[in-house]
Design a protein around this motif. Structure first.
Motif, PDB file in Angstrom:
ATOM      1  N   ILE A  59       6.407  12.346  -4.054  1.00  0.00           N
ATOM      2  CA  ILE A  59       5.622  13.213  -4.938  1.00  0.00           C
ATOM      3  C   ILE A  59       4.569  13.941  -4.111  1.00  0.00           C
ATOM      4  O   ILE A  59       3.988  13.365  -3.186  1.00  0.00           O
ATOM      5  CB  ILE A  59       4.982  12.383  -6.077  1.00  0.00           C
ATOM      6  N   ALA A  60       4.356  15.206  -4.450  1.00  0.00           N
ATOM      7  CA  ALA A  60       3.326  16.004  -3.776  1.00  0.00           C
ATOM      8  C   ALA A  60       2.348  16.540  -4.812  1.00  0.00           C
ATOM      9  O   ALA A  60       2.750  17.067  -5.849  1.00  0.00           O
ATOM     10  CB  ALA A  60       3.963  17.162  -3.016  1.00  0.00           C
ATOM     11  N   PHE A  61       1.080  16.393  -4.503  1.00  0.00           N
ATOM     12  CA  PHE A  61      -0.004  16.842  -5.379  1.00  0.00           C
ATOM     13  C   PHE A  61      -0.743  18.014  -4.757  1.00  0.00           C
ATOM     14  O   PHE A  61      -0.996  18.016  -3.553  1.00  0.00           O
ATOM     15  CB  PHE A  61      -1.051  15.725  -5.551  1.00  0.00           C
ATOM     16  N   GLU A  71       5.955   7.567  -1.887  1.00  0.00           N
ATOM     17  CA  GLU A  71       5.543   8.379  -0.748  1.00  0.00           C
ATOM     18  C   GLU A  71       4.840   9.582  -1.330  1.00  0.00           C
ATOM     19  O   GLU A  71       5.465  10.429  -1.968  1.00  0.00           O
ATOM     20  CB  GLU A  71       6.751   8.823   0.070  1.00  0.00           C
ATOM     21  N   SER A  72       3.534   9.645  -1.154  1.00  0.00           N
ATOM     22  CA  SER A  72       2.723  10.698  -1.768  1.00  0.00           C
ATOM     23  C   SER A  72       2.155  11.633  -0.714  1.00  0.00           C
ATOM     24  O   SER A  72       1.810  11.206   0.387  1.00  0.00           O
ATOM     25  CB  SER A  72       1.560  10.086  -2.552  1.00  0.00           C
ATOM     26  N   SER A  73       2.069  12.894  -1.080  1.00  0.00           N
ATOM     27  CA  SER A  73       1.446  13.906  -0.231  1.00  0.00           C
ATOM     28  C   SER A  73       0.420  14.663  -1.059  1.00  0.00           C
ATOM     29  O   SER A  73       0.602  14.863  -2.256  1.00  0.00           O
ATOM     30  CB  SER A  73       2.493  14.902   0.279  1.00  0.00           C
ATOM     31  N   ILE A  74      -0.629  15.079  -0.389  1.00  0.00           N
ATOM     32  CA  ILE A  74      -1.562  16.040  -0.962  1.00  0.00           C
ATOM     33  C   ILE A  74      -1.375  17.297  -0.131  1.00  0.00           C
ATOM     34  O   ILE A  74      -1.573  17.279   1.091  1.00  0.00           O
ATOM     35  CB  ILE A  74      -3.020  15.550  -0.908  1.00  0.00           C
ATOM     36  N   VAL A  75      -0.948  18.364  -0.772  1.00  0.00           N
ATOM     37  CA  VAL A  75      -0.657  19.614  -0.088  1.00  0.00           C
ATOM     38  C   VAL A  75      -1.775  20.599  -0.411  1.00  0.00           C
ATOM     39  O   VAL A  75      -1.960  20.983  -1.566  1.00  0.00           O
ATOM     40  CB  VAL A  75       0.711  20.183  -0.527  1.00  0.00           C
ATOM     41  N   LEU A  76      -2.516  20.971   0.616  1.00  0.00           N
ATOM     42  CA  LEU A  76      -3.693  21.820   0.428  1.00  0.00           C
ATOM     43  C   LEU A  76      -3.411  23.241   0.902  1.00  0.00           C
ATOM     44  O   LEU A  76      -3.185  23.472   2.093  1.00  0.00           O
ATOM     45  CB  LEU A  76      -4.883  21.233   1.197  1.00  0.00           C
ATOM     46  N   PHE A  77      -3.395  24.162  -0.016  1.00  0.00           N
ATOM     47  CA  PHE A  77      -3.228  25.571   0.307  1.00  0.00           C
ATOM     48  C   PHE A  77      -4.559  26.148   0.781  1.00  0.00           C
ATOM     49  O   PHE A  77      -4.605  27.039   1.617  1.00  0.00           O
ATOM     50  CB  PHE A  77      -2.723  26.322  -0.936  1.00  0.00           C
ATOM     51  N   MET A 101       0.840  -1.193   0.000  1.00  0.00           N
ATOM     52  CA  MET A 101       0.000   0.000   0.000  1.00  0.00           C
ATOM     53  C   MET A 101       0.881   1.250   0.000  1.00  0.00           C
ATOM     54  O   MET A 101       1.935   1.274   0.609  1.00  0.00           O
ATOM     55  CB  MET A 101      -0.900  -0.001   1.223  1.00  0.00           C
ATOM     56  N   SER A 102       0.423   2.268  -0.686  1.00  0.00           N
ATOM     57  CA  SER A 102       1.203   3.493  -0.780  1.00  0.00           C
ATOM     58  C   SER A 102       1.157   4.260   0.541  1.00  0.00           C
ATOM     59  O   SER A 102       0.251   4.101   1.339  1.00  0.00           O
ATOM     60  CB  SER A 102       0.662   4.367  -1.909  1.00  0.00           C
ATOM     61  N   ILE A 103       2.163   5.085   0.757  1.00  0.00           N
ATOM     62  CA  ILE A 103       2.183   5.986   1.898  1.00  0.00           C
ATOM     63  C   ILE A 103       1.557   7.286   1.432  1.00  0.00           C
ATOM     64  O   ILE A 103       1.958   7.848   0.406  1.00  0.00           O
ATOM     65  CB  ILE A 103       3.628   6.218   2.376  1.00  0.00           C
ATOM     66  N   LEU A 104       0.561   7.771   2.165  1.00  0.00           N
ATOM     67  CA  LEU A 104      -0.124   9.000   1.794  1.00  0.00           C
ATOM     68  C   LEU A 104      -0.277   9.886   3.016  1.00  0.00           C
ATOM     69  O   LEU A 104      -0.717   9.434   4.075  1.00  0.00           O
ATOM     70  CB  LEU A 104      -1.499   8.691   1.198  1.00  0.00           C
TER      71      LEU A 104
END
Length: 169
Positions: A112-114, A145-151, A1-4
C-alpha cells in the motif's frame, strides 16, 4: 513490525496492491493527489465512486484501480486542519490511516502507498502530518509493505531530516 519506506515521487506510478487517495467527501475527484489519481485511473474510477455515496472524514472506501498500476484505490477523507482542534485533527488523520490499512487487510492486500494526507490544501502542518502518518502506519500496518509517496519536495526534505531510516532514494 511493518515495513515502511518514504520516497519522493508520483503516487499514480506506484506498482502494488493499492494506493490511498486523499479524497474529498464526495469521492468525485478534486485537486492535488485526488485529481491526479482520478485523471490517471480514468473515467471508470469516477463511475464507481459515484456509487459509493461519499465518505466521511476519517473513514475509507475501496475501488478498483482501473488504468493505474495499483490494483485498488483506497479513498480516505482527511481533516481540514483548521476546522477542528489540533487534537481532533490528529485523531481524524490517524483514523484515515487506520481505516485505510484495515480495508487493505480485509481485502487481502500486501502493499500500500499513501500520500501525505491532509497536508496540501487541507492545511495540516507537513511535519505533524508526517509524524501521524509514520506513527499510524507502524501502529496499524503490521504485515503490510507500506510506502509514503511524497510529491511535495518540502515535505520530502522534512521526511529526510525527521525519518532518515525510512527514506528510499
Amino acid at each position: 513490525m511493518s515495513i515502511l519506506k518514504i520516497y519522493s515521487g508520483d503516487i499514480t506510478k506506484f506498482t502494488g496492491d493499492a494506493i490511498v487517495n486523499a479524497a474529498n467527501e464526495t469521492l468525485l475527484g478534486g485537486g492535488g493527489v485526488d485529481g491526479a489519481i482520478h485523471a490517471a485511473a480514468g473515467i471508470e474510477l469516477l463511475k464507481e465512486c459515484m456509487t459509493l455515496g461519499g465518505c466521511k472524514t476519517g473513514e475509507a472506501k475501496i475501488t478498483k484501480g482501473y488504468n493505474l498500476k495499483a490494483r485498488f484505490v483506497i479513498h480516505t477523507v482527511g481533516p481540514i486542519y483548521f476546522e477542528h482542534t489540533p487534537e481532533e485533527s490528529r485523531i481524524l488523520l490517524e483514523n484515515c490511516y487506520k481505516n485505510s490499512i484495515q480495508l487493505a487487510k480485509e481485502n487481502g492486500l500486501n502493499t500500500i502507498a499513501f500520500p501525505l494526507i491532509s497536508a496540501g490544501v487541507y492545511g495540516y502542518p507537513k511535519e505533524e502530518a508526517l509524524c501521524v502518518a509514520v506513527d499510524s502506519i507502524q501502529k496499524f500496518g503490521q504485515e503490510l509493505e507500506s510506502s509514503i509517496v511524497l510529491f511535495d519536495k518540502p515535505a520530502f526534505e522534512i521526511a529526510k531530516q525527521k525519518f532518515p531510516d525510512f527514506i528510499d532514494l
